[in-house]
Design an enzyme around this catalytic site. Structure first.
Site, PDB file in Angstrom:
ATOM      1  CD  GLN A  87      -3.297  -0.864   1.847  1.00 33.76           C
ATOM      2  OE1 GLN A  87      -3.541   0.193   2.394  1.00 33.76           O
ATOM      3  NE2 GLN A  87      -4.025  -1.941   2.043  1.00 33.76           N
ATOM      4  CB  CYS A 140       0.927   5.999   5.400  1.00 31.86           C
ATOM      5  SG  CYS A 140       2.118   6.920   4.393  1.00 31.86           S
ATOM      6  CG  ASP A 172      -0.594  -0.003  10.381  1.00 33.97           C
ATOM      7  OD1 ASP A 172       0.585   0.251  10.675  1.00 33.97           O
ATOM      8  OD2 ASP A 172      -1.031   0.043   9.215  1.00 33.97           O
ATOM      9  CE  LYS A 197      -1.994   3.365  14.654  1.00 35.06           C
ATOM     10  NZ  LYS A 197      -1.372   2.411  15.583  1.00 35.06           N
ATOM     11  CB  THR A 198       5.295   3.910   8.325  1.00 37.92           C
ATOM     12  OG1 THR A 198       6.435   3.657   9.163  1.00 37.92           O
ATOM     13  CG2 THR A 198       4.734   5.300   8.616  1.00 37.92           C
ATOM     14  CB  ALA A 256       9.710   2.767   7.715  1.00 36.75           C
ATOM     15  CB  CYS A 308       6.579   9.497   6.769  1.00 39.35           C
ATOM     16  SG  CYS A 308       5.209   9.932   5.662  1.00 39.35           S
TER      17      CYS A 308
END
Length: 407
Positions: free
Chosen positions: A37, A156, A292, A300-301, A303, A335
Site C-alpha cells: 500500500q 501512513c 498498525d 503507523k508505517t 518502515a 515517512c
C-alpha cells in the site's frame, strides 16, 4: 495442545509480518491478494498502476507455512484459542497479532455514496478507489481541490498531504493551477508531528500556495450539492461547509472489530495493548504484536514494522526460552514525504519525535534522491527483502553511514 504461533491479518493492512522459521506454521488470512500500500500514493498520483502494487497472497508466504484462508472472528486469550469464521477453533502457545487497521468510510455520512457515484471524489487508501484519484486530477477544471486528514489514528500519516502536493504539481503542469484552490484540511493542530519536518513542510505549503486548515474534521459529504462539511475540533458545534470540485478523503480508521471488541487484549482506544519497547502484550506474555493494530506511540508505517520485526524475532525467541526480554524498540518510523514529482523529504524519527536519519545529509530538505528511493527502490525492498526476512530496518546502515556515531 499443538505447539504453534498464529499470525492474524485483515485485508486493509498494508503489511505482512516476516514469518519466523521454526516458530510460525499457521497464518490466518482470507484475502487472495497482498497489497504494497505505500505505492498507493504513486498510483493516485498517476506514476504507478494498481496491478504493480499487488501479488497473490500464496506467492508471498514462506515455504512451510500453512495458510488458513479464513478470518479470525474471536480471540480467547485465557484459553489460548482463536475462533475463525468457519467455526474452527485454533489453539496456540504463542501468537503474533498484526491485523492492521480498518478503513471506516461508512462513518462519514455520504462518503461511500460519493466515492461510488462521483468521479471527482476519491481516496488513495483503498484499492477500490485509488485509481479514481489520477482520473479526478486530470478531469479537474476549476474550484476547490480538498484533501482531508481524519480525527483518528491513521496508517501512513503523511499520505493525506502527499497527494495534495502531487496534485499541485499536475495542476501546474497542465496549466490550471491558477484556477484551483488546493486545500488541506487536517484534524491535527500541526501539519506534521515532528517539528523538524513540519517546518520544512510549512515552507512547501507556502511555496505552493496551499491553503492549510488545521483542526478541521470531515463529518459529511453531500455529493448532490458537491459539498464537504467539516467540524471545527476546537469548537465542535461549528460546522464549516466547502464546495468542492475534487475531494480526496482519508477515512476514519480503527482496529478491526474482532480485536477492538476483545477488551482483554486492547487499551481504551481499542488498540492491542503491548509494551512499547519489547512488543510483548502487557497482560499475556505469550502474545506479541506489531504494526498498525498496536498502541505503539509512533507513526503507523511499513518502515516502523521493519524495525519492529527485528525486536519481535529476538524477544519471541527469548520468551520461548524463558529468558528476559530486551527493550529494543525505540519507536523508529519513517515517512517519505513526496512534495512534487521529483522531490521528497525523507522523515525518520523515534518515539519522542526526534529525527533518526539514516543518511549523512539533511533529510528535512526536499531532494531528488529520496524520491527515487520511494518510487524505484522501496517496492523492491518490500517484496524481495522485507517479506522474505532479509530486511529488518536501517539501523545497522545508519551506524555505518554515520561512521558509528549516534544511534
Amino acid at each position: 495442545m499443538m505447539s504453534m504461533n498464529v499470525c492474524t491479518y485483515e485485508p486493509d493492512s498494508p503489511h505482512m509480518i516476516e514469518m519466523l522459521p521454526r516458530v510460525v506454521n499457521l497464518v490466518v488470512y482470507y484475502m487472495a491478494l497482498h497489497y504494497y500500500q505505500p505505492m498507493f500514493t504513486l498510483i493516485g498520483g498517476g506514476f504507478k498502476k494498481l496491478e504493480q502494487a499487488s501479488r497473490e497472497m500464496g506467492s508471498v508466504l514462506p515455504k512451510g507455512v500453512h495458510w488458513i484462508r479464513d478470518s479470525a472472528v474471536k480471540f480467547d486469550p485465557d484459553n489460548k484459542r482463536v475462533h475463525t469464521g468457519s467455526g474452527d477453533q485454533i489453539s496456540y502457545e504463542y501468537m503474533v497479532i498484526a491485523m492492521g487497521v480498518a478503513l471506516n468510510f461508512h462513518l462519514v455520512p455520504g462518503l461511500v455514496e460519493a466515492l461510488e457515484k462521483d468521479p471527482m471524489v476519491c481516496s488513495n487508501y483503498s484499492p477500490k478507489y485509488v485509481s479514481k484519484t489520477s482520473k479526478a486530477i486530470h478531469a479537474f477544471k476549476e474550484g476547490n481541490a480538498i484533501f482531508t486528514f481524519p480525527n483518528t489514528p491513521v496508517k501512513c500519516a503523511g499520505a493525506p498531504q502527499k497527494i495534495a502536493y502531487l496534485t499541485d504539481w499536475h495542476f501546474r503542469r497542465e496549466g490550471k493551477r491558477e484556477r484551483a484552490v488546493v486545500m488541506y484540511n487536517t484534524s491535527l493542530p500541526v501539519i506534521f508531528g515532528v517539528k523538524k519536518y513540519a517546518a520544512s513542510l510549512m515552507d512547501v505549503v507556502k511555496e505552493k500556495g496551499i491553503q492549510l486548515n488545521v483542526r478541521r474534521n470531515l463529518v459529511e459529504v453531500r455529493s448532490d450539492k458537491k459539498e464537504a462539511v467539516f467540524e471545527n475540533l476546537d469548537n465542535p458545534s461549528e460546522k464549516i461547509t466547502y464546495q468542492y470540485e475534487m475531494l480526496h478523503a482519508t477515512p476514519p480508521m480503527s482496529t478491526p472489530e474482532v480485536l477492538r471488541t476483545c477488551e482483554k487484549l486492547v487499551d481504551q482506544g481499542g488498540f492491542l495493548d503491548i509494551n512499547r519497547n519489547t512488543l510483548q502484550h502487557k497482560k499475556y506474555p505469550n502474545i506479541f504484536g506489531v504494526g498498525d493494530c498496536t498502541n505503539l506511540p509512533t507513526a503507523k508505517t511499513v518502515a516502523a514494522i521493519s524495525e519492529q520485526l527485528r525486536v519481535l524475532k529476538k524477544n519471541l525467541f527469548l520468551q520461548m526460552e524463558g529468558k528476559a526480554l530486551k527493550p529494543l524498540y525505540d519507536g523508529y518510523s519513517s515517512c517519505p514525504l513526496l512534495v512534487g514529482f521529483d522531490k521528497c523529504i525523507l522523515a525518520e524519527f523515534d518515539f519522542d519525535g526526534e529525527p533518526l536519519e539514516t543518511f549523512p545529509f539533511n533529510q528535512g530538505k526536499p531532494m531528488r534522491f529520496p524520491f527515487h528511493l520511494k518510487r524505484d527502490f522501496m517496492p523492491h525492498l518490500y517484496w524481495l527483502a522485507l517479506l522474505t526476512g532479509y530486511w529488518d530496518g536501517p539501523g545497522r546502515y545508519r551506524k555505518l553511514m554515520h561512521l558509528g556515531m549516534g544511534r
